[in-house]
Design a protein around this motif. Structure first.
Motif, mmCIF file in Angstrom:
data_model
loop_
_atom_site.group_PDB
_atom_site.id
_atom_site.type_symbol
_atom_site.label_atom_id
_atom_site.label_comp_id
_atom_site.label_asym_id
_atom_site.label_seq_id
_atom_site.Cartn_x
_atom_site.Cartn_y
_atom_site.Cartn_z
ATOM 1 N N ALA A 1 96.410 2.968 -110.289
ATOM 2 C CA ALA A 1 97.174 2.229 -111.288
ATOM 3 C C ALA A 1 96.922 0.731 -111.178
ATOM 4 O O ALA A 1 96.826 0.180 -110.080
ATOM 5 C CB ALA A 1 98.660 2.522 -111.131
ATOM 6 N N ASP A 2 96.805 0.089 -112.309
ATOM 7 C CA ASP A 2 96.629 -1.365 -112.363
ATOM 8 C C ASP A 2 96.932 -1.793 -113.794
ATOM 9 O O ASP A 2 96.549 -1.098 -114.746
ATOM 10 C CB ASP A 2 95.191 -1.752 -111.989
ATOM 11 C CG ASP A 2 95.001 -3.254 -111.902
ATOM 12 O OD1 ASP A 2 95.129 -3.812 -110.800
ATOM 13 O OD2 ASP A 2 94.729 -3.878 -112.954
ATOM 14 N N ASP A 3 97.590 -2.930 -113.950
ATOM 15 C CA ASP A 3 97.958 -3.387 -115.290
ATOM 16 C C ASP A 3 96.744 -3.723 -116.154
ATOM 17 O O ASP A 3 96.811 -3.594 -117.384
ATOM 18 C CB ASP A 3 98.858 -4.620 -115.193
ATOM 19 C CG ASP A 3 100.244 -4.277 -114.668
ATOM 20 O OD1 ASP A 3 100.610 -3.090 -114.726
ATOM 21 O OD2 ASP A 3 100.940 -5.196 -114.191
ATOM 22 N N TYR A 4 95.665 -4.184 -115.529
ATOM 23 C CA TYR A 4 94.483 -4.605 -116.276
ATOM 24 C C TYR A 4 93.300 -3.645 -116.154
ATOM 25 O O TYR A 4 92.402 -3.681 -116.997
ATOM 26 C CB TYR A 4 94.042 -6.001 -115.817
ATOM 27 C CG TYR A 4 95.031 -7.074 -116.159
ATOM 28 C CD1 TYR A 4 94.958 -7.749 -117.369
ATOM 29 C CD2 TYR A 4 96.068 -7.404 -115.283
ATOM 30 C CE1 TYR A 4 95.882 -8.738 -117.699
ATOM 31 C CE2 TYR A 4 96.995 -8.378 -115.602
ATOM 32 C CZ TYR A 4 96.902 -9.049 -116.816
ATOM 33 O OH TYR A 4 97.828 -10.010 -117.144
ATOM 34 N N ALA A 5 93.294 -2.816 -115.137
ATOM 35 C CA ALA A 5 92.163 -1.919 -114.915
ATOM 36 C C ALA A 5 92.633 -0.547 -114.437
ATOM 37 O O ALA A 5 92.248 -0.101 -113.359
ATOM 38 C CB ALA A 5 91.193 -2.543 -113.908
ATOM 39 N N PRO A 6 93.456 0.141 -115.236
ATOM 40 C CA PRO A 6 93.888 1.484 -114.822
ATOM 41 C C PRO A 6 92.685 2.418 -114.740
ATOM 42 O O PRO A 6 91.818 2.398 -115.611
ATOM 43 C CB PRO A 6 94.854 1.889 -115.930
ATOM 44 C CG PRO A 6 94.426 1.096 -117.130
ATOM 45 C CD PRO A 6 93.953 -0.222 -116.576
ATOM 46 N N LEU A 7 92.653 3.215 -113.682
ATOM 47 C CA LEU A 7 91.463 4.041 -113.427
ATOM 48 C C LEU A 7 91.859 5.479 -113.111
ATOM 49 O O LEU A 7 92.832 5.721 -112.401
ATOM 50 C CB LEU A 7 90.661 3.443 -112.268
ATOM 51 C CG LEU A 7 89.330 4.072 -111.880
ATOM 52 C CD1 LEU A 7 88.393 3.012 -111.272
ATOM 53 C CD2 LEU A 7 89.493 5.215 -110.873
ATOM 54 N N VAL A 8 91.072 6.400 -113.629
ATOM 55 C CA VAL A 8 91.235 7.825 -113.343
ATOM 56 C C VAL A 8 89.890 8.374 -112.899
ATOM 57 O O VAL A 8 88.859 8.103 -113.524
ATOM 58 C CB VAL A 8 91.727 8.592 -114.590
ATOM 59 C CG1 VAL A 8 91.493 10.086 -114.428
ATOM 60 C CG2 VAL A 8 93.200 8.322 -114.842
ATOM 61 N N PHE A 9 89.918 9.135 -111.806
ATOM 62 C CA PHE A 9 88.708 9.838 -111.356
ATOM 63 C C PHE A 9 88.987 11.326 -111.404
ATOM 64 O O PHE A 9 90.018 11.794 -110.904
ATOM 65 C CB PHE A 9 88.322 9.433 -109.931
ATOM 66 C CG PHE A 9 87.034 10.078 -109.467
ATOM 67 C CD1 PHE A 9 85.832 9.421 -109.626
ATOM 68 C CD2 PHE A 9 87.041 11.355 -108.906
ATOM 69 C CE1 PHE A 9 84.639 10.025 -109.220
ATOM 70 C CE2 PHE A 9 85.865 11.961 -108.507
ATOM 71 C CZ PHE A 9 84.649 11.301 -108.665
ATOM 72 N N VAL A 10 88.051 12.080 -111.987
ATOM 73 C CA VAL A 10 88.162 13.533 -112.091
ATOM 74 C C VAL A 10 86.993 14.164 -111.337
ATOM 75 O O VAL A 10 85.837 13.761 -111.520
ATOM 76 C CB VAL A 10 88.142 13.978 -113.573
ATOM 77 C CG1 VAL A 10 88.134 15.508 -113.671
ATOM 78 C CG2 VAL A 10 89.328 13.389 -114.326
ATOM 79 N N ASN A 11 87.310 15.140 -110.503
ATOM 80 C CA ASN A 11 86.276 15.836 -109.742
ATOM 81 C C ASN A 11 85.455 16.709 -110.685
ATOM 82 O O ASN A 11 85.905 17.750 -111.156
ATOM 83 C CB ASN A 11 86.918 16.688 -108.647
ATOM 84 C CG ASN A 11 85.897 17.258 -107.682
ATOM 85 O OD1 ASN A 11 84.727 17.420 -108.000
ATOM 86 N ND2 ASN A 11 86.338 17.559 -106.468
ATOM 87 N N GLY A 12 84.229 16.282 -110.949
ATOM 88 C CA GLY A 12 83.363 16.977 -111.889
ATOM 89 C C GLY A 12 82.750 18.243 -111.348
ATOM 90 O O GLY A 12 82.032 18.938 -112.078
ATOM 91 N N ALA A 13 82.998 18.570 -110.073
ATOM 92 C CA ALA A 13 82.518 19.841 -109.520
ATOM 93 C C ALA A 13 83.457 20.986 -109.877
ATOM 94 O O ALA A 13 83.144 22.144 -109.606
ATOM 95 C CB ALA A 13 82.377 19.739 -108.003
ATOM 96 N N ASP A 14 84.586 20.656 -110.469
ATOM 97 C CA ASP A 14 85.566 21.661 -110.865
ATOM 98 C C ASP A 14 85.163 22.270 -112.209
ATOM 99 O O ASP A 14 84.304 21.738 -112.926
ATOM 100 C CB ASP A 14 86.936 20.993 -110.987
ATOM 101 C CG ASP A 14 88.077 21.927 -110.634
ATOM 102 O OD1 ASP A 14 87.826 23.134 -110.484
ATOM 103 O OD2 ASP A 14 89.214 21.437 -110.511
ATOM 104 N N ALA A 15 85.780 23.390 -112.569
ATOM 105 C CA ALA A 15 85.559 23.991 -113.878
ATOM 106 C C ALA A 15 86.020 23.014 -114.956
ATOM 107 O O ALA A 15 86.961 22.250 -114.760
ATOM 108 C CB ALA A 15 86.328 25.303 -113.988
#
Length: 386
Positions: A198-212
């Motif tokens: 979480a960040d007010d200017y740079a919110p980031l999400v990472f998703v594990n692409g090895a998953d279905a």
């Protein structure tokens, strides 16, 4: 004569767990390992350096008196089986987190440099806010309507569309199944499904692409919910985690409402018809996994918790027996996959800054994990920067 280095056996075992290397390939890759652990023989400095490199372990750690405690930089909401002492945090997870933090830091500085406003929805909710309200708010912000879902051809298209719409809101979305550019370091969905920074200017999400892919869709929605809370988190997105963590329970509920609105779901579900026969058609309709559909059936009051867990176990075993389509972050056109791995929004802004002379090429190489100017130029062309 080569000088031997005395290493405590526990450090070898710790490095093994931390590496995330499959048990099947370990003996072939490290034939002297059992001798070292038993204390029958000690490695030379060169052998120790090679072992450290192959297990992605800082060599200095192996010279300590006992295994170090590496703390995660975010709240850990995974189930105990994924975060207990016997399942040490792997270097794969840590390196992925650190790389994401570095990209977020650069992007935040760049946003402030250009006097960009904060992203308004970050921290706009609390766990006391009804999940139905936030799920509806997220659907509106993302434009995730039933008509949009209907026009999508597959879950792969659904994931791409949801990712693009999240980035349009100002979120850095990164989806990769490997550590950096190393296709030999596959991320294990059993260790984590995703995380939010979480960040007010740079919110980031990472998703594990090895998953279905269907699982990736729910993970993306779940991590977006964490951003609405304004809280960083590491998740395995399991229904059971909601029992232990109120925040996970809330984020699961929000993600479910975003992807499978209850009002529409009740209309689509036939409570009299055979449940098993409805799972896949409903999953295709809402572009989610059958496990998410099962959860909504329970939330609709058609299954109690024990019935749900029984059905979920059946469905998990059925899926495990199938060859599930996966996206590992490798293969395909490099200039298409790389921006998805590091985030299109991030890559585009970094390349613009680099080619305009505000960011050094050395910094761009580090953050994008590339080695040649020609590669940066190729990425720039693919993203419309050049």
């Amino acid at each position: 004569m080569s000088v031997r280095v005395e290493v405590h056996p526990a450090l070898f075992q710790w490095a093994r767990r931390r590496s995330g290397i499959d048990e099947e390939v370990w003996p072939k890759r490290f034939p002297r390992f059992e001798e070292w652990v038993a204390g029958d023989k000690q490695p030379t400095m060169r052998q120790l350096q090679e072992f450290a490199a192959k297990t992605y372990t800082p060599v200095g750690f192996l010279l300590l008196d006992e295994p170090p405690v590496e703390s995660l930089p975010v709240a850990d909401f995974r189930m105990p089986k994924a975060r207990g002492p016997s399942a040490a945090v792997t270097g794969n997870l840590l390196d992925t987190l650190y790389a994401a933090q570095a990209r977020q830091e650069w992007y935040r500085d760049n946003q402030l440099l250009h006097n960009e406003p904060p992203v308004g929805f970050v921290g706009s909710a609390t766990t006391s806010t009804p999940p139905e309200r936030i799920g509806a708010s997220m659907r509106e912000a993302l434009g995730w309507t039933s008509d949009v879902r209907h026009d999508l051809r597959s879950r792969q298209d659904a994931l791409a569309q949801l990712r693009e719409r999240a980035e349009d809101l100002g979120v850095l979305v990164m989806i990769s199944g490997v550590v950096g550019a190393n296709t030999h370091r596959r991320l294990d969905p059993g260790e984590f499904r995703g995380f939010a920074l979480a960040d007010d200017y740079a919110p980031l999400v990472f998703v594990n692409g090895a998953d279905a892919r269907a699982a990736q869709i729910f993970t993306l929605a779940h991590e977006l919910a964490h951003l609405w809370l304004g809280a960083s988190a590491l998740s395995d997105v399991e229904p059971e985690s909601g029992i232990e963590f109120a925040e996970e329970r809330w984020c699961n509920a929000v993600a479910a409402e975003l992807l499978v609105p209850m009002a529409e779901f009740r209309h689509a579900l036939d409570p009299v018809a055979n449940l098993q026969g409805q799972l896949e058609p409903l999953a295709r309709r809402f572009r989610v996994s059958t496990q998410v559909i099962l959860a909504r059936v329970r939330e609709a009051g058609e299954l109690n918790w024990d019935e749900f867990m029984s059905e979920l176990d059946i469905e998990r075993r059925r899926i495990a027996a199938l060859r599930v389509e996966r996206s590992t972050g490798g293969g395909g056109n490099y200039y298409n996959t790389k921006p998805i791995q590091v985030g299109k929004r991030f890559a585009r802004d970094l390349l613009v800054s680099t080619f305009e002379g505000r960011t050094s090429f050395t910094e761009a190489f580090r953050l994008l994990e590339v080695k040649k100017v020609s590669t940066l130029e190729g990425l720039g062309r693919s993203l419309g920067v050049l």
